[in-house]
Scaffold this active site. Sequence first.
Site, PDB file in Angstrom:
ATOM      1  N   LYS A 114       0.934  -1.312   0.066  1.00 55.12           N
ATOM      2  CA  LYS A 114      -0.053  -0.040  -0.076  1.00 55.12           C
ATOM      3  C   LYS A 114       1.011   1.270  -0.031  1.00 55.12           C
ATOM      4  O   LYS A 114       0.506   2.346  -0.585  1.00 55.12           O
ATOM      5  CB  LYS A 114      -1.080   0.119   1.090  1.00 55.12           C
ATOM      6  CG  LYS A 114      -2.060  -1.137   1.458  1.00 55.12           C
ATOM      7  CD  LYS A 114      -3.407  -0.703   1.550  1.00 55.12           C
ATOM      8  CE  LYS A 114      -4.228  -1.865   0.987  1.00 55.12           C
ATOM      9  NZ  LYS A 114      -5.537  -2.012   1.828  1.00 55.12           N
ATOM     10  N   LYS A 196      -4.047  -9.645  -7.569  1.00 57.34           N
ATOM     11  CA  LYS A 196      -5.389 -10.207  -6.643  1.00 57.34           C
ATOM     12  C   LYS A 196      -6.736  -9.088  -7.083  1.00 57.34           C
ATOM     13  O   LYS A 196      -6.358  -8.049  -7.189  1.00 57.34           O
ATOM     14  CB  LYS A 196      -5.368 -10.374  -5.359  1.00 57.34           C
ATOM     15  CG  LYS A 196      -5.371  -9.336  -4.341  1.00 57.34           C
ATOM     16  CD  LYS A 196      -5.629  -9.777  -3.055  1.00 57.34           C
ATOM     17  CE  LYS A 196      -6.226  -8.392  -2.168  1.00 57.34           C
ATOM     18  NZ  LYS A 196      -6.519  -8.677  -0.788  1.00 57.34           N
ATOM     19  N   LYS A 199     -11.386  -5.349  -4.180  1.00 60.62           N
ATOM     20  CA  LYS A 199     -12.551  -3.933  -4.100  1.00 60.62           C
ATOM     21  C   LYS A 199     -11.879  -2.591  -3.818  1.00 60.62           C
ATOM     22  O   LYS A 199     -12.560  -1.702  -3.936  1.00 60.62           O
ATOM     23  CB  LYS A 199     -13.433  -4.485  -3.258  1.00 60.62           C
ATOM     24  CG  LYS A 199     -13.252  -4.700  -1.816  1.00 60.62           C
ATOM     25  CD  LYS A 199     -14.430  -4.725  -0.963  1.00 60.62           C
ATOM     26  CE  LYS A 199     -14.333  -5.654   0.183  1.00 60.62           C
ATOM     27  NZ  LYS A 199     -13.414  -5.242   1.259  1.00 60.62           N
TER      28      LYS A 199
END
Length: 330
Positions: A114, A196, A199
Amino acid sequence: MNIVLSGVKPTGIPTLGNYIGALRNFVKLQNEMPNAEFFFFIADLHAITVPQDPKVLKQNIKNLAALYLACGLNPKNLTLFIQSEVKQHSEMGYIMQSISYMGELERMTQYKDKVQKQVTGVTSALFTYPTLMAGDILLYDTRYVPVGDDQKQHLELARDLAIRFNNRFGNTFRVPEELISKTGARIMDLQNPTKKMDKSDDANKGCIFLLEPINSIKKKIKAAVTDSEAVVRYDKENKPGISNLMTIYSALTNLSFEDIESKYEGKGYGDFKGDLAEIVAAEIEAIQNKFNEIISSPMLDELLDKGREKATMLAQRKIQKVYKKLGLGR
Ligand code: AMP
Ligand code: TRP
C-alpha cells in the site's frame, strides 16, 4: 468451545474474490462445524486506515452486513457485529501495539504494497493495522480464523503476539490457527491475472462485484484476459488468466481442474467462458435476491444489536483480565 472468527473491511462492494476466498468459506465452515461458535464482523475501523467518504462508508457497512447473510450464513449460530460498536477492539489494538515491534510491522507485505502505491498520506493506522487485527482475534479466545491467503502474514503476527504476551505476563490468550481454503484462496484480477482481485482498487473491468448488474458480470467474464494457446489447461505460471478462471469454475462447481480440462477438451475458450459466465451469474443472482430481502427487513438491525451485546460482554471480560495482568489502573 471452539470459536471461529473473521472480518471483512467495508471498503467498496465485496468482490467475487471476497466471496470465494472468505464469505462462501464461512458458510461451508458453519455447516461443517455444528458445534463451533461463529463470530463475523464488519471491520470498519480497519477501513479508515485509508481515506473513506463517511456517507459511503455507512452504506457499505450495512450492505456488507446484509451480504454476509445473503451469502448463506445461518443467523442462529452467528454473532454478527460491527467492529467500531464494540469499543474493546480499539483498546486491545493499543495493547497489541505495546508488545509489537516496528521491525515486525515494517515487514508486513500488505503495508509495503500500500505504501508503494500511495506514496503520500500513508497513515500511522495503516502501519499498525496488523496490531488491531491481532486484537480482534485475541479478544475472543478464537481458535480458527478463516481468511484468504493474503492475510496469512497478519495471522502469524497475531499468533506471535499471543505467545509473547503469554510468556511475559502469564497465560492469557488462546493462540489462534489459520484456516485457508484449498481452492480459491486468491482470486486474481480478470484483466491482470497476476494481481489479486481487490475491491479497494479503483474499479475496473477485472473485478466482479457482488452487487453489480448480472449482465455486466457476464460481460466481464467473457472479456477476461486469457492466452493464445486456446486450450483449457491449468498452468498458473504460463497461463495465469485461464488458470484463474478455472479456479473460479472449480470453486463454484466443486469440479477438479482435471474434470474441467476433460470437459473442455477440444473446445475453445469461448465455450468455457460462456459456461463460466452462466455459473457465476446464477450464484450471484441468488445472493442479490436474498440481499434485497434482507437489506429492507428489521431483522438485520436486530441481529447486529444482539451481536454487539454478546461481543461486548466477552470482549470486556478479556480486556479486564489483560489490564490486570499488565498492572494498569488502580
Ligand atoms: P478484504 O476485502 O481485504 O477486507 O478481505 C476480506 C476477506 O476476503 C479476507 O479473508 C481476504 O483474505 C479475502 N479476499 C480478499 N480478496 C480476495 C481474493 N482476490 N481472493 C480470495 N480471497 C480474497
Ligand atoms: N485484515 C482483514 C482483511 O483485510 C480483515 C480483518 C480485520 C480480519 N480483522 C480481522 C480478518 C480479524 C480476520 C480476523 O481482509
